[in-house]
Design an enzyme around this catalytic site. Structure first.
Site, PDB file in Angstrom:
ATOM      1  N   HIS A  67       0.849  -1.183   0.000  1.00 40.89           N
ATOM      2  CA  HIS A  67       0.000   0.000   0.000  1.00 40.89           C
ATOM      3  C   HIS A  67       0.886   1.235   0.000  1.00 40.89           C
ATOM      4  O   HIS A  67       2.032   1.201   0.476  1.00 40.89           O
ATOM      5  CB  HIS A  67      -0.895   0.007   1.228  1.00 40.89           C
ATOM      6  CG  HIS A  67      -1.969  -1.029   1.198  1.00 40.89           C
ATOM      7  ND1 HIS A  67      -3.085  -0.959   1.991  1.00 40.89           N
ATOM      8  CD2 HIS A  67      -2.108  -2.169   0.476  1.00 40.89           C
ATOM      9  CE1 HIS A  67      -3.866  -1.995   1.769  1.00 40.89           C
ATOM     10  NE2 HIS A  67      -3.285  -2.754   0.853  1.00 40.89           N
ATOM     11  N   GLU A  69       0.965   3.878   1.822  1.00 41.74           N
ATOM     12  CA  GLU A  69       1.461   4.300   3.133  1.00 41.74           C
ATOM     13  C   GLU A  69       2.633   3.442   3.585  1.00 41.74           C
ATOM     14  O   GLU A  69       3.638   3.970   4.078  1.00 41.74           O
ATOM     15  CB  GLU A  69       0.350   4.201   4.191  1.00 41.74           C
ATOM     16  CG  GLU A  69      -0.872   5.050   3.897  1.00 41.74           C
ATOM     17  CD  GLU A  69      -1.985   4.297   3.186  1.00 41.74           C
ATOM     18  OE1 GLU A  69      -3.150   4.539   3.502  1.00 41.74           O
ATOM     19  OE2 GLU A  69      -1.678   3.460   2.305  1.00 41.74           O
ATOM     20  N   CYS A  97      -6.070   2.085   5.761  1.00 43.71           N
ATOM     21  CA  CYS A  97      -6.747   0.837   6.125  1.00 43.71           C
ATOM     22  C   CYS A  97      -6.189   0.364   7.473  1.00 43.71           C
ATOM     23  O   CYS A  97      -5.217   0.926   7.978  1.00 43.71           O
ATOM     24  CB  CYS A  97      -6.516  -0.214   5.047  1.00 43.71           C
ATOM     25  SG  CYS A  97      -4.828  -0.875   5.029  1.00 43.71           S
ATOM     26  N   CYS A 100      -2.355  -0.365   7.336  1.00 39.06           N
ATOM     27  CA  CYS A 100      -1.535   0.839   7.256  1.00 39.06           C
ATOM     28  C   CYS A 100      -1.591   1.635   8.551  1.00 39.06           C
ATOM     29  O   CYS A 100      -0.577   2.191   8.992  1.00 39.06           O
ATOM     30  CB  CYS A 100      -1.973   1.685   6.072  1.00 39.06           C
ATOM     31  SG  CYS A 100      -1.641   0.893   4.480  1.00 39.06           S
TER      32      CYS A 100
END
Length: 179
Positions: A67, A69, A97, A100
């Site tokens: 992801h 992040e 999410c 993260c």
């Protein structure tokens, strides 16, 4: 909340936050170009230097943890030479999410700024509140809604296009099966 963090959350810093979010939006657009869910993230250190930038790359890297992040946190930690990113600010186009948000807590990032909240799956505060959980060893302040309209437009445009493409593929499949 310490002095610099309180200052960073003040209205006088809105322009700076918007400027940095525009860089995250650029990363999100790059994700969309690559067929990835368009989320982008950038991280600045306490000196105001850009030390991490990334877009979602789960499909590209065939890695469910890739992801924006997490990738940006990895870059920032490498630049800092430390896994603790105290004094850093993370900007991300969509609320993190749960995975993260957990990485943000572990990295000790004190401020997370995002564009659009995710009431269904948001791990920061909307759904799971990981960044504000008192039982964890760190909590991050949050500043949601920065360039919310622009961030939402990138996501909506991507998924609208995805639906059109999927409908075209289904229609083509039907035509082939009718022959």
């Amino acid at each position: 909340m310490n002095g610099w963090l309180a200052d960073a959350m003040g209205e006088e810093f809105r322009f700076l936050h918007e400027q940095r979010m525009r860089l995250a939006l650029g990363q999100a657009r790059r994700a969309a170009e690559e067929g990835e869910v368009p989320v982008g993230a950038v991280i600045y250190d306490a000196a105001g230097q850009l030390v991490g930038k990334a877009w979602n790359q789960t499909r590209t890297l065939k890695d469910p943890t890739a992801h924006a992040e997490v990738l940006a946190i990895t870059q920032a930690a490498s630049a800092a030479g430390d896994w603790r990113l105290e004094g850093h600010i993370l900007y991300v186009t969509k609320e993190p999410c749960p995975m993260c948000a957990g990485a943000i807590v572990l990295a000790r990032i004190p401020l997370v700024v995002w564009g659009v909240s995710d009431p269904l799956r948001g791990g920061a505060v909307s759904r799971f509140k990981i960044l504000q959980t008192p039982e964890l060893n760190h909590r991050a302040e949050v500043l949601p809604g920065v360039l919310e309209g622009e961030c939402a437009a990138v996501l909506k445009g991507f998924f609208r296009q995805r639906r059109i493409e999927n409908k075209g593929a289904r229609d083509e499949l039907r035509e082939t099966s009718d022959e």
